[in-house]
Design a protein around this motif. Structure first.
Motif, short mmCIF file in Angstrom:
data_model
loop_
_atom_site.label_atom_id
_atom_site.label_comp_id
_atom_site.label_asym_id
_atom_site.label_seq_id
_atom_site.Cartn_x
_atom_site.Cartn_y
_atom_site.Cartn_z
N TYR A 133 44.71 0.10 -38.83
CA TYR A 133 44.51 -1.08 -37.98
C TYR A 133 43.01 -1.34 -37.90
N LEU A 134 42.61 -2.53 -38.29
CA LEU A 134 41.20 -2.90 -38.30
C LEU A 134 40.90 -3.74 -37.06
N ALA A 135 40.19 -3.15 -36.11
CA ALA A 135 39.85 -3.86 -34.88
C ALA A 135 38.51 -4.56 -35.10
N ALA A 136 38.58 -5.80 -35.52
CA ALA A 136 37.34 -6.52 -35.81
C ALA A 136 37.62 -8.01 -35.81
N GLY A 137 36.57 -8.77 -35.61
CA GLY A 137 36.67 -10.22 -35.74
C GLY A 137 36.56 -10.57 -37.22
N GLU A 138 36.03 -11.75 -37.48
CA GLU A 138 35.83 -12.18 -38.86
C GLU A 138 34.75 -11.31 -39.51
N LEU A 139 35.06 -10.74 -40.65
CA LEU A 139 34.13 -9.84 -41.31
C LEU A 139 33.16 -10.60 -42.21
N PHE A 140 31.94 -10.10 -42.28
CA PHE A 140 30.95 -10.69 -43.19
C PHE A 140 31.46 -10.52 -44.62
N GLY A 141 31.51 -11.60 -45.35
CA GLY A 141 32.03 -11.52 -46.73
C GLY A 141 33.52 -11.75 -46.81
N GLY A 142 34.20 -11.66 -45.66
CA GLY A 142 35.63 -11.98 -45.57
C GLY A 142 36.51 -11.22 -46.54
N GLU A 143 37.51 -11.92 -47.06
CA GLU A 143 38.54 -11.31 -47.90
C GLU A 143 37.99 -10.73 -49.20
N ARG A 144 36.86 -11.27 -49.68
CA ARG A 144 36.26 -10.78 -50.93
C ARG A 144 35.93 -9.28 -50.81
N PHE A 145 35.42 -8.87 -49.62
CA PHE A 145 35.08 -7.47 -49.41
C PHE A 145 36.29 -6.64 -49.00
N MET A 146 37.28 -7.30 -48.39
CA MET A 146 38.44 -6.57 -47.90
C MET A 146 39.49 -6.33 -48.99
N LYS A 147 39.50 -7.15 -50.04
CA LYS A 147 40.55 -7.04 -51.06
C LYS A 147 40.62 -5.64 -51.70
N PRO A 148 39.48 -5.04 -52.13
CA PRO A 148 39.58 -3.69 -52.72
C PRO A 148 40.13 -2.66 -51.72
N PHE A 149 39.75 -2.81 -50.46
CA PHE A 149 40.23 -1.89 -49.43
C PHE A 149 41.73 -2.10 -49.20
N ARG A 150 42.14 -3.37 -49.18
CA ARG A 150 43.56 -3.70 -48.99
C ARG A 150 44.40 -3.21 -50.17
N ASP A 151 43.81 -3.24 -51.38
CA ASP A 151 44.53 -2.73 -52.55
C ASP A 151 44.77 -1.22 -52.43
N LEU A 152 43.78 -0.50 -51.85
CA LEU A 152 43.94 0.95 -51.64
C LEU A 152 44.92 1.25 -50.52
N PHE A 153 44.86 0.44 -49.45
CA PHE A 153 45.70 0.66 -48.27
C PHE A 153 46.43 -0.63 -47.91
N PRO A 154 47.59 -0.87 -48.56
CA PRO A 154 48.30 -2.13 -48.34
C PRO A 154 48.83 -2.31 -46.91
N ARG A 155 48.92 -1.22 -46.15
CA ARG A 155 49.42 -1.34 -44.77
C ARG A 155 48.27 -1.58 -43.79
N LEU A 156 47.35 -2.42 -44.20
CA LEU A 156 46.19 -2.76 -43.38
C LEU A 156 46.59 -3.86 -42.40
N GLU A 157 46.32 -3.63 -41.11
CA GLU A 157 46.71 -4.58 -40.07
C GLU A 157 45.51 -4.96 -39.22
N ASN A 158 45.64 -6.08 -38.50
CA ASN A 158 44.71 -6.42 -37.42
C ASN A 158 45.51 -7.15 -36.35
N HIS A 159 44.85 -7.60 -35.28
CA HIS A 159 45.65 -8.16 -34.19
C HIS A 159 46.38 -9.43 -34.58
N SER A 160 45.89 -10.15 -35.60
CA SER A 160 46.59 -11.36 -36.04
C SER A 160 47.87 -11.01 -36.79
N SER A 161 47.85 -9.92 -37.56
CA SER A 161 49.03 -9.59 -38.37
C SER A 161 50.12 -8.86 -37.57
#
Length: 198
Positions: A10-38
């Protein structure tokens, strides 16, 4: 550290700098990545424009999670209060890596020196305090670590430091009830109320 890709993060954060471009590799490693919106299927969090509801969800998920890892060691009230709260909730596991010790290891890896990477990371992580009790050292905040001042003791030298009994609520209720029944003013008030109600 032994977390496989079935680990729910669970990622407790607002909008991240770089957005999805930086999160995609992390999401590929851990597909069960959540935040309060999801985690919220309703539109309630989306329409909460000041973000207070989302922050409250973030706080509670982080407080009750199996492991908490703050991404920032600076003066963040959110992280500091969570660290202290988790400590008070029974020294819940918290991972606070030594970023200064890890930085050169990751820089070497970026530069192509991959031999011994995992072992080097493990050596640093073995020195990490995982949320256990430890004396507060400057600049650690009282809110981050209120041990030992705010913690009771099972076998104290001073009786004032003794932990309350397991049935502390029953004891307090009983004391309150005894106080009410022994206080003449309260009894008089109770009697006049009962007469008025008739």
């Amino acid at each position: 550290m032994g977390f496989d890709n079935s680990t729910r993060i669970y990622l407790a954060a607002g909008e991240l700098f770089g957005g999805e471009r930086f999160m995609k590799p992390f999401r590929d490693l851990f597909p069960r990545l959540e935040n309060h919106s999801s985690v919220d299927s309703s539109e309630e969090l989306v329409t909460n424009t000041q973000g207070l509801l989302g922050s409250a969800v973030d706080y509670m998920v982080c407080l009750l999670s199996d492991i908490f890892m703050p991404t920032y060691d600076g003066p963040s009230n959110f992280a500091n209060n969570l660290l202290g709260h988790r400590l008070y909730y029974g020294f819940r596991t918290t991972i606070r890596p030594d970023r200064k010790a890890l930085a050169p290891i990751f820089i070497d890896r970026e530069n192509g020196q991959t031999a011994g990477f995992e072992e080097a990371v493990r050596r640093v992580m073995l020195k990490t305090n995982f949320g256990g009790p430890h004396k507060r050292v400057s600049p650690e905040s009282f809110y981050t670590n209120s041990w030992p001042e705010c913690f009771c003791q099972v076998s104290p030298k001073n009786p004032a430091d003794k932990c309350p009994p397991d049935n502390v609520l029953e004891v307090l209720d009983s004391r309150l009830e005894n106080k009410v029944t022994s206080d003449p003013e309260t009894l008089a008030e109770k009697n006049s109320t009962s007469r008025t109600e008739r």
